[in-house]
Design a protein around this motif. Sequence first.
Motif, PDB file in Angstrom:
ATOM      1  N   LEU A 192      10.425   3.090  -0.469  1.00 35.53           N
ATOM      2  CA  LEU A 192      10.486   4.535  -0.644  1.00 35.53           C
ATOM      3  C   LEU A 192      10.267   4.865  -2.113  1.00 35.53           C
ATOM      4  CD1 LEU A 192      13.582   5.345   1.636  1.00 35.53           C
ATOM      5  CD2 LEU A 192      11.149   5.540   2.218  1.00 35.53           C
ATOM      6  N   GLU A 193       9.316   5.746  -2.393  1.00 34.46           N
ATOM      7  CA  GLU A 193       9.049   6.164  -3.774  1.00 34.46           C
ATOM      8  C   GLU A 193       9.768   7.481  -4.024  1.00 34.46           C
ATOM      9  OE1 GLU A 193       4.920   6.098  -4.878  1.00 34.46           O
ATOM     10  OE2 GLU A 193       4.604   4.093  -4.051  1.00 34.46           O
ATOM     11  N   ILE A 194      10.733   7.437  -4.933  1.00 31.97           N
ATOM     12  CA  ILE A 194      11.448   8.660  -5.276  1.00 31.97           C
ATOM     13  C   ILE A 194      11.173   8.990  -6.752  1.00 31.97           C
ATOM     14  CG2 ILE A 194      13.253   8.344  -3.534  1.00 31.97           C
ATOM     15  CD1 ILE A 194      15.094   7.253  -5.664  1.00 31.97           C
ATOM     16  N   ALA A 226       0.849  -1.193   0.000  1.00 33.27           N
ATOM     17  CA  ALA A 226       0.000   0.000   0.000  1.00 33.27           C
ATOM     18  C   ALA A 226       0.882   1.240   0.000  1.00 33.27           C
ATOM     19  CB  ALA A 226      -0.922   0.013   1.217  1.00 33.27           C
ATOM     20  N   GLU A 227       0.363   2.294  -0.624  1.00 38.81           N
ATOM     21  CA  GLU A 227       1.088   3.568  -0.656  1.00 38.81           C
ATOM     22  C   GLU A 227       0.428   4.549   0.301  1.00 38.81           C
ATOM     23  OE1 GLU A 227       1.160   5.488  -4.506  1.00 38.81           O
ATOM     24  OE2 GLU A 227       2.295   7.204  -3.754  1.00 38.81           O
ATOM     25  N   VAL A 228       1.248   5.240   1.077  1.00 40.15           N
ATOM     26  CA  VAL A 228       0.730   6.255   1.986  1.00 40.15           C
ATOM     27  C   VAL A 228       0.614   7.583   1.256  1.00 40.15           C
ATOM     28  CG1 VAL A 228       1.225   7.609   4.051  1.00 40.15           C
ATOM     29  CG2 VAL A 228       1.653   5.169   4.039  1.00 40.15           C
ATOM     30  N   ILE A 283       6.267   4.937   0.916  1.00 41.78           N
ATOM     31  CA  ILE A 283       6.200   6.338   1.337  1.00 41.78           C
ATOM     32  C   ILE A 283       6.838   7.205   0.256  1.00 41.78           C
ATOM     33  CG2 ILE A 283       6.947   7.986   3.113  1.00 41.78           C
ATOM     34  CD1 ILE A 283       7.231   5.618   5.057  1.00 41.78           C
ATOM     35  N   ASN A 284       6.164   8.299  -0.087  1.00 42.87           N
ATOM     36  CA  ASN A 284       6.733   9.244  -1.057  1.00 42.87           C
ATOM     37  C   ASN A 284       7.789  10.100  -0.383  1.00 42.87           C
ATOM     38  OD1 ASN A 284       4.964   9.007  -3.601  1.00 42.87           O
ATOM     39  ND2 ASN A 284       3.482   9.085  -1.926  1.00 42.87           N
ATOM     40  N   VAL A 285       8.956  10.171  -0.992  1.00 44.52           N
ATOM     41  CA  VAL A 285      10.030  10.971  -0.416  1.00 44.52           C
ATOM     42  C   VAL A 285      10.513  11.968  -1.473  1.00 44.52           C
ATOM     43  CG1 VAL A 285      12.336  10.926   0.588  1.00 44.52           C
ATOM     44  CG2 VAL A 285      10.739   9.090   1.098  1.00 44.52           C
ATOM     45  N   LEU A 305       9.818   0.158 -11.056  1.00 47.66           N
ATOM     46  CA  LEU A 305       9.407   1.310 -11.849  1.00 47.66           C
ATOM     47  C   LEU A 305       7.893   1.436 -11.723  1.00 47.66           C
ATOM     48  CD1 LEU A 305      11.486   0.723 -15.143  1.00 47.66           C
ATOM     49  CD2 LEU A 305      12.160   1.947 -13.044  1.00 47.66           C
ATOM     50  N   LYS A 306       7.432   2.601 -11.281  1.00 49.19           N
ATOM     51  CA  LYS A 306       5.989   2.838 -11.228  1.00 49.19           C
ATOM     52  C   LYS A 306       5.594   3.548 -12.515  1.00 49.19           C
ATOM     53  CE  LYS A 306       3.657   3.358  -7.496  1.00 49.19           C
ATOM     54  NZ  LYS A 306       2.952   4.006  -6.350  1.00 49.19           N
ATOM     55  N   ILE A 307       4.920   2.817 -13.376  1.00 44.79           N
ATOM     56  CA  ILE A 307       4.542   3.374 -14.674  1.00 44.79           C
ATOM     57  C   ILE A 307       3.490   4.455 -14.462  1.00 44.79           C
ATOM     58  CG2 ILE A 307       3.664   2.855 -16.985  1.00 44.79           C
ATOM     59  CD1 ILE A 307       4.562  -0.078 -16.510  1.00 44.79           C
ATOM     60  N   ILE A 320      10.915   4.042  -8.526  1.00 46.45           N
ATOM     61  CA  ILE A 320      10.931   5.311  -9.255  1.00 46.45           C
ATOM     62  C   ILE A 320       9.477   5.658  -9.591  1.00 46.45           C
ATOM     63  CG2 ILE A 320      11.766   6.574 -11.264  1.00 46.45           C
ATOM     64  CD1 ILE A 320      14.041   5.702  -9.490  1.00 46.45           C
ATOM     65  N   ASP A 321       8.996   6.733  -8.964  1.00 46.82           N
ATOM     66  CA  ASP A 321       7.604   7.154  -9.125  1.00 46.82           C
ATOM     67  C   ASP A 321       7.423   7.893 -10.451  1.00 46.82           C
ATOM     68  OD1 ASP A 321       4.994   7.480  -8.379  1.00 46.82           O
ATOM     69  OD2 ASP A 321       5.398   8.824  -6.695  1.00 46.82           O
ATOM     70  N   ASP A 322       6.207   7.856 -10.976  1.00 45.66           N
ATOM     71  CA  ASP A 322       5.867   8.604 -12.200  1.00 45.66           C
ATOM     72  C   ASP A 322       6.856   8.298 -13.316  1.00 45.66           C
ATOM     73  OD1 ASP A 322       3.997   9.723 -10.500  1.00 45.66           O
ATOM     74  OD2 ASP A 322       5.127  11.579 -10.195  1.00 45.66           O
TER      75      ASP A 322
HETATM   76 CA    CA Z   1       3.827   7.940  -5.307  1.00 45.04          CA
END
Ligand code: CA
Length: 277
Positions: free
Chosen positions: A149-151, A57-59, A117-119, A200-202, A179-181
Motif C-alpha cells: 500500500l502506497e500512502i 508493479a504499481e496500479v 496500490i495508492n491509498v 520510501l519512494k523517492i 511512503i509515496d512522494d
Molecule cells: Ca504512487
Amino acid sequence: TKENGGNSYTVFQQEMAEKQVLRFEIEHELQKAIETQAFDLYFQPKFHSFKRNITGAEVLLRWNHPERGFIPPNVFIPIAEESGLIVEIERSVIERVMACLADWDHAAESAIPRISINVSVSTFLQDDFSAFFCDRLQHYNISGCLLELEITERVVMQNETKINMILQQLRETGVRISIDDFGTGYSSLSYLDKLKVDILKIDQTFIQHIQHNQTIVAAIQSLADNLQLHTIAEGVETEEQLQKIRSLGCTEVQGYLFSKPLPQADFEASYIEQIPA
Ligand code: CA
Ligand code: C2E
Ligand code: CA
Ligand code: CA
C-alpha cells in the motif's frame, strides 16, 4: 488602474466559476463512472536497478470518459478526494487487484510480482479499513505478502496512535507499506522512527534533476539505510539518472526508462508467465 483591476477581478471570478462548474460536472460523472466501472487499471512495473528484473508493479487508475476523452488522475483524484468518492473508488481498486492476484496465483508458473496500490488519507483512515482489507484477502484466498500500500506523508501526519494501530493490523497480513512522494511533504521525519513502514519512494522531482539533488537523494538513502528501510526511485527516464541512482545505493527503480504504465492485458502478456496449456 482601478478599472483594469476591476476587469481582471471579473475575469478571475468568471474563470473560478467555470472551474467550479467543471468540478461539479466531473464529480457527478465520477459517480456514474463508479457505477459503470469506467476506470481502467494500468500497471507500471518496478525493476531491480542492477539486475533489471521486475520486482513489482504499481496500479494506476485511468479514466477514459465517453465524451471528454482521457481524464488524468491528477485531475479526477483530487475531486474524488474532496467529494469523498475516493473511498468507494479505492476499495473497488483493492478488490479488483486482489481478484487479479488470485487469478495469476492459479495460472502463473513462477512467482508473481507484488502489486502496490495508492491509498488516500480518507480511505486509509476509515475505521474499518484494516478489517475490510483482511476480509477481502480471505475472500480471495490470497496472502497480504502479494500486496503493497502506497500512502503519503499526509497519512502519517495524522493521529499517531490511530495510524500505529492500523499499520499494526495491516502488517499482520504481510502487506508492505511505502511512503509515496517521499521528501515532498512538510511533515517532520520523526514518524519514521515511530511508525512501522517498509519503503520510501523517492519522489520523481528529485530524480528528474538528480544532478542538483544528489545530496538530498544521498541523505534520503542513508536515512533509509540507518532505519533499515528499502528505497525505490520514481520517474527514472534516462540511463544517466539510473547510473547516478545506482551509485547512491538505491536498488529499485520505476520509470519510463524501463516501462510506462501498461494496460492490464499488456502487463499480463509481458510479466505474468502463464502455465502452458
Ligand atoms: Ca504512487
Ligand atoms: P504517483 O502515485 O506518484 O504515481 C506516479 C506517476 O508518475 C504516475 O502518473 C506515473 O504514470 C508517472 N510516471 C511514472 N514513471 C514516470 C517517468 O519516468 N516520468 C514521468 N514524468 N512520469 C512518470 P499518473 O498515472 O498520471 O498518476 C498521477 C497520480 O495520480 C499518482 O501519482 C497518484 O498520486 C494518483 N493516482 C493514480 N491512481 C491512483 C489511485 O488509484 N488512488 C490514488 N489515491 N491516487 C492515484
Ligand atoms: Ca509517487
Ligand atoms: Ca506523485
